[in-house]
Write a protein that holds these residues in place. Structure first.
Motif, PDB file in Angstrom:
ATOM      1  N   GLY B  33       0.824  -1.211   0.000  1.00 36.16           N
ATOM      2  CA  GLY B  33       0.000   0.000   0.000  1.00 36.16           C
ATOM      3  C   GLY B  33       0.857   1.260   0.000  1.00 36.16           C
ATOM      4  N   CYS B  34       1.909   1.238   0.812  1.00 35.07           N
ATOM      5  CA  CYS B  34       2.808   2.407   0.881  1.00 35.07           C
ATOM      6  C   CYS B  34       3.518   2.625  -0.452  1.00 35.07           C
ATOM      7  CB  CYS B  34       3.838   2.212   1.997  1.00 35.07           C
ATOM      8  SG  CYS B  34       3.098   2.288   3.631  1.00 35.07           S
ATOM      9  N   VAL B  35       3.951   1.526  -1.082  1.00 32.23           N
ATOM     10  CA  VAL B  35       4.637   1.629  -2.383  1.00 32.23           C
ATOM     11  C   VAL B  35       3.684   2.199  -3.432  1.00 32.23           C
ATOM     12  CG1 VAL B  35       5.615   0.268  -4.286  1.00 32.23           C
ATOM     13  CG2 VAL B  35       6.375  -0.148  -1.943  1.00 32.23           C
ATOM     14  N   VAL B  36       2.443   1.695  -3.442  1.00 33.80           N
ATOM     15  CA  VAL B  36       1.455   2.182  -4.421  1.00 33.80           C
ATOM     16  C   VAL B  36       1.194   3.674  -4.205  1.00 33.80           C
ATOM     17  CG1 VAL B  36      -0.963   2.004  -5.157  1.00 33.80           C
ATOM     18  CG2 VAL B  36       0.378  -0.069  -4.798  1.00 33.80           C
ATOM     19  N   LEU B  37       1.051   4.085  -2.945  1.00 35.65           N
ATOM     20  CA  LEU B  37       0.806   5.503  -2.644  1.00 35.65           C
ATOM     21  C   LEU B  37       1.987   6.368  -3.087  1.00 35.65           C
ATOM     22  CD1 LEU B  37      -0.934   5.580   0.863  1.00 35.65           C
ATOM     23  CD2 LEU B  37      -1.864   6.341  -1.323  1.00 35.65           C
ATOM     24  N   THR B  38       3.202   5.871  -2.826  1.00 32.54           N
ATOM     25  CA  THR B  38       4.393   6.630  -3.222  1.00 32.54           C
ATOM     26  C   THR B  38       4.478   6.744  -4.745  1.00 32.54           C
ATOM     27  OG1 THR B  38       5.495   5.763  -1.261  1.00 32.54           O
ATOM     28  CG2 THR B  38       6.910   6.758  -2.925  1.00 32.54           C
ATOM     29  N   LEU B  39       4.209   5.632  -5.436  1.00 28.33           N
ATOM     30  CA  LEU B  39       4.244   5.647  -6.908  1.00 28.33           C
ATOM     31  C   LEU B  39       3.203   6.596  -7.475  1.00 28.33           C
ATOM     32  CD1 LEU B  39       4.783   1.866  -7.795  1.00 28.33           C
ATOM     33  CD2 LEU B  39       6.416   3.741  -8.068  1.00 28.33           C
ATOM     34  N   SER B  40       2.047   6.650  -6.807  1.00 31.86           N
ATOM     35  CA  SER B  40       0.977   7.522  -7.309  1.00 31.86           C
ATOM     36  C   SER B  40       1.396   8.990  -7.257  1.00 31.86           C
ATOM     37  CB  SER B  40      -0.310   7.301  -6.512  1.00 31.86           C
ATOM     38  OG  SER B  40      -0.195   7.894  -5.246  1.00 31.86           O
ATOM     39  N   ASN B  41       2.282   9.336  -6.319  1.00 33.57           N
ATOM     40  CA  ASN B  41       2.753  10.726  -6.236  1.00 33.57           C
ATOM     41  C   ASN B  41       3.841  11.020  -7.259  1.00 33.57           C
ATOM     42  OD1 ASN B  41       1.047  11.350  -4.114  1.00 33.57           O
ATOM     43  ND2 ASN B  41       2.492  10.614  -2.579  1.00 33.57           N
ATOM     44  N   TYR B  42       4.428   9.953  -7.827  1.00 36.18           N
ATOM     45  CA  TYR B  42       5.514  10.151  -8.780  1.00 36.18           C
ATOM     46  C   TYR B  42       5.031  10.194 -10.227  1.00 36.18           C
ATOM     47  CZ  TYR B  42       9.509  10.274  -5.727  1.00 36.18           C
ATOM     48  OH  TYR B  42      10.438  10.677  -4.814  1.00 36.18           O
ATOM     49  N   THR B  43       3.766   9.847 -10.448  1.00 34.71           N
ATOM     50  CA  THR B  43       3.252   9.891 -11.821  1.00 34.71           C
ATOM     51  C   THR B  43       3.002  11.354 -12.196  1.00 34.71           C
ATOM     52  OG1 THR B  43       1.044   9.519 -10.942  1.00 34.71           O
ATOM     53  CG2 THR B  43       2.180   7.604 -11.806  1.00 34.71           C
ATOM     54  N   SER B  44       3.038  11.624 -13.494  1.00 41.10           N
ATOM     55  CA  SER B  44       2.880  13.020 -13.938  1.00 41.10           C
ATOM     56  C   SER B  44       1.510  13.572 -13.529  1.00 41.10           C
ATOM     57  CB  SER B  44       3.076  13.108 -15.449  1.00 41.10           C
ATOM     58  OG  SER B  44       2.229  12.174 -16.083  1.00 41.10           O
ATOM     59  N   LYS B  45       0.484  12.704 -13.627  1.00 42.39           N
ATOM     60  CA  LYS B  45      -0.866  13.120 -13.211  1.00 42.39           C
ATOM     61  C   LYS B  45      -1.276  12.239 -12.030  1.00 42.39           C
ATOM     62  CE  LYS B  45      -4.480  12.453 -15.842  1.00 42.39           C
ATOM     63  NZ  LYS B  45      -5.337  12.422 -17.029  1.00 42.39           N
ATOM     64  N   PRO B  46      -1.362  12.802 -10.798  1.00 41.02           N
ATOM     65  CA  PRO B  46      -1.716  11.964  -9.644  1.00 41.02           C
ATOM     66  C   PRO B  46      -3.006  11.177  -9.898  1.00 41.02           C
ATOM     67  CG  PRO B  46      -1.098  14.163  -8.916  1.00 41.02           C
ATOM     68  CD  PRO B  46      -1.159  14.205 -10.417  1.00 41.02           C
ATOM     69  N   SER B  47      -2.924   9.848  -9.724  1.00 43.79           N
ATOM     70  CA  SER B  47      -4.050   8.985 -10.055  1.00 43.79           C
ATOM     71  C   SER B  47      -4.905   8.716  -8.818  1.00 43.79           C
ATOM     72  CB  SER B  47      -3.514   7.683 -10.637  1.00 43.79           C
ATOM     73  OG  SER B  47      -4.449   6.659 -10.498  1.00 43.79           O
ATOM     74  N   ALA B  48      -6.190   8.984  -8.927  1.00 44.37           N
ATOM     75  CA  ALA B  48      -7.120   8.743  -7.808  1.00 44.37           C
ATOM     76  C   ALA B  48      -7.263   7.252  -7.566  1.00 44.37           C
ATOM     77  CB  ALA B  48      -8.467   9.364  -8.131  1.00 44.37           C
ATOM     78  N   ALA B  49      -7.228   6.480  -8.653  1.00 46.31           N
ATOM     79  CA  ALA B  49      -7.369   5.022  -8.520  1.00 46.31           C
ATOM     80  C   ALA B  49      -6.195   4.436  -7.740  1.00 46.31           C
ATOM     81  CB  ALA B  49      -7.455   4.390  -9.898  1.00 46.31           C
ATOM     82  N   MET B  50      -4.979   4.898  -8.036  1.00 45.07           N
ATOM     83  CA  MET B  50      -3.801   4.394  -7.329  1.00 45.07           C
ATOM     84  C   MET B  50      -3.840   4.792  -5.850  1.00 45.07           C
ATOM     85  SD  MET B  50      -0.611   4.690  -9.958  1.00 45.07           S
ATOM     86  CE  MET B  50       0.621   3.859  -8.974  1.00 45.07           C
ATOM     87  N   HIS B  51      -4.302   6.022  -5.588  1.00 48.08           N
ATOM     88  CA  HIS B  51      -4.464   6.468  -4.194  1.00 48.08           C
ATOM     89  C   HIS B  51      -5.415   5.546  -3.453  1.00 48.08           C
ATOM     90  CE1 HIS B  51      -2.382  10.374  -4.302  1.00 48.08           C
ATOM     91  NE2 HIS B  51      -2.553  10.345  -2.989  1.00 48.08           N
ATOM     92  N   LEU B  52      -6.532   5.254  -4.134  1.00 43.11           N
ATOM     93  CA  LEU B  52      -7.568   4.415  -3.536  1.00 43.11           C
ATOM     94  C   LEU B  52      -7.032   3.005  -3.252  1.00 43.11           C
ATOM     95  CD1 LEU B  52     -10.568   5.020  -2.895  1.00 43.11           C
ATOM     96  CD2 LEU B  52     -11.152   3.701  -4.928  1.00 43.11           C
ATOM     97  N   ILE B  53      -6.304   2.454  -4.226  1.00 40.03           N
ATOM     98  CA  ILE B  53      -5.733   1.101  -4.055  1.00 40.03           C
ATOM     99  C   ILE B  53      -4.731   1.101  -2.898  1.00 40.03           C
ATOM    100  CG2 ILE B  53      -4.267  -0.652  -5.158  1.00 40.03           C
ATOM    101  CD1 ILE B  53      -5.591   0.191  -7.853  1.00 40.03           C
ATOM    102  N   GLY B  54      -3.895   2.142  -2.849  1.00 37.13           N
ATOM    103  CA  GLY B  54      -2.891   2.255  -1.783  1.00 37.13           C
ATOM    104  C   GLY B  54      -3.529   2.291  -0.409  1.00 37.13           C
ATOM    105  N   PHE B  55      -4.528   3.149  -0.251  1.00 37.03           N
ATOM    106  CA  PHE B  55      -5.202   3.254   1.051  1.00 37.03           C
ATOM    107  C   PHE B  55      -5.967   1.962   1.371  1.00 37.03           C
ATOM    108  CE2 PHE B  55      -4.722   7.977   0.630  1.00 37.03           C
ATOM    109  CZ  PHE B  55      -3.988   8.145   1.798  1.00 37.03           C
TER     110      PHE B  55
END
Lengths: 81, 159
Positions: B33-55
């Motif tokens: 979850g932490c890795v997914v959340l961190t990756l979501s912040n590194y994408t050019s457009k922050p992804s809501a889906a990745m945030h949701l999966i991470g949390f």
């Protein structure tokens, strides 16, 4: 080395539950289960406490060699008489 | 650092295989979850889906850890030594040894990564969010690693 025991046999003969035996020798009932199945070898102190509880020598309760089954002991006794 | 909530019931709780699954889920889902959340912040457009999966993964990890905290396995690693029998003390000793070795290896790997990251311009934790996630991750691992060792060393339950 694997140590065989007759704890289950003696406990059943005494009509004691695992909880009662566990309380008498100061261990968890689950530990009695592991002892009976041979998943855990007791310390010398616990082995002596168990033999005192069953009022038998410790070598009657534990052995390096497998114990003969009750059925085979009875069969031997009957064939002798 | 072991957290244990003494059980007030006499029940046996979840089975050994269920506890193993819960521990594995908690220990794997949290870092994932932490890795997914961190990756979501590194994408050019922050992804809501990745945030949701991470949390969601972090939430699953916490949900899985909750029943383990009051379990008979956590009791072996967290209870006062005077309340444990000789088999449980032996299990605790072995589990603490294994957990210490694993934790030390993880810590060493983290230090090696941090050293390499500063040279190679890789991701390093910065700010409250990252350090907060790391703190709770270390808390989770230090609480559940010994329990994991007890769970996998304990003989299968039979009648």
């Amino acid at each position: 080395m694997y140590i065989h025991n007759r704890i289950a046999l003696f406990r059943t003969e005494r009509g004691a539950s695992r909880r009662e035996l566990g309380e008498a020798v100061g261990v968890n009932p689950q530990t009695i289960g592991f002892l009976e199945r041979g998943d855990y070898n007791p310390s010398l102190e616990l082995g002596l406490k168990l033999s005192r509880f069953f009022e038998v020598p410790v070598e009657t309760l534990f052995s390096f060699d497998p114990f003969p089954s009750v059925a085979s002991i009875l069969a031997n006794q009957e064939s002798r008489s | 650092m072991i957290y244990y909530r003494s059980s007030t019931s006499e029940g046996t709780g979840p089975s050994l295989s269920a506890l193993r699954s819960l521990i594995a889920t908690a220990l794997l889902a949290y870092p994932a979850g932490c890795v997914v959340l961190t990756l979501s912040n590194y994408t050019s457009k922050p992804s809501a889906a990745m945030h949701l999966i991470g949390f969601a993964l972090i939430f699953i990890a916490l949900l899985s850890a909750a029943p383990v905290i009051g379990s008979r396995l956590q009791r072996i690693v967290g209870e006062q030594p005077s309340k444990l029998d000789e088999m449980e003390l032996q299990q605790r000793h072995k589990a603490m040894n294994g957990a210490y070795m694993t934790f030390t290896a993880l810590f060493l790997a983290a230090i090696a990564y941090a050293g390499a990251a500063s040279d190679m311009n890789l991701w390093v934790p910065t700010g409250y969010e990252n350090w907060n996630a790391l703190f709770w991750g270390v808390f989770l691992y230090s609480s559940l690693l010994p329990t994991a060792f007890v769970a996998w060393a304990m003989p299968e339950e039979r009648d």
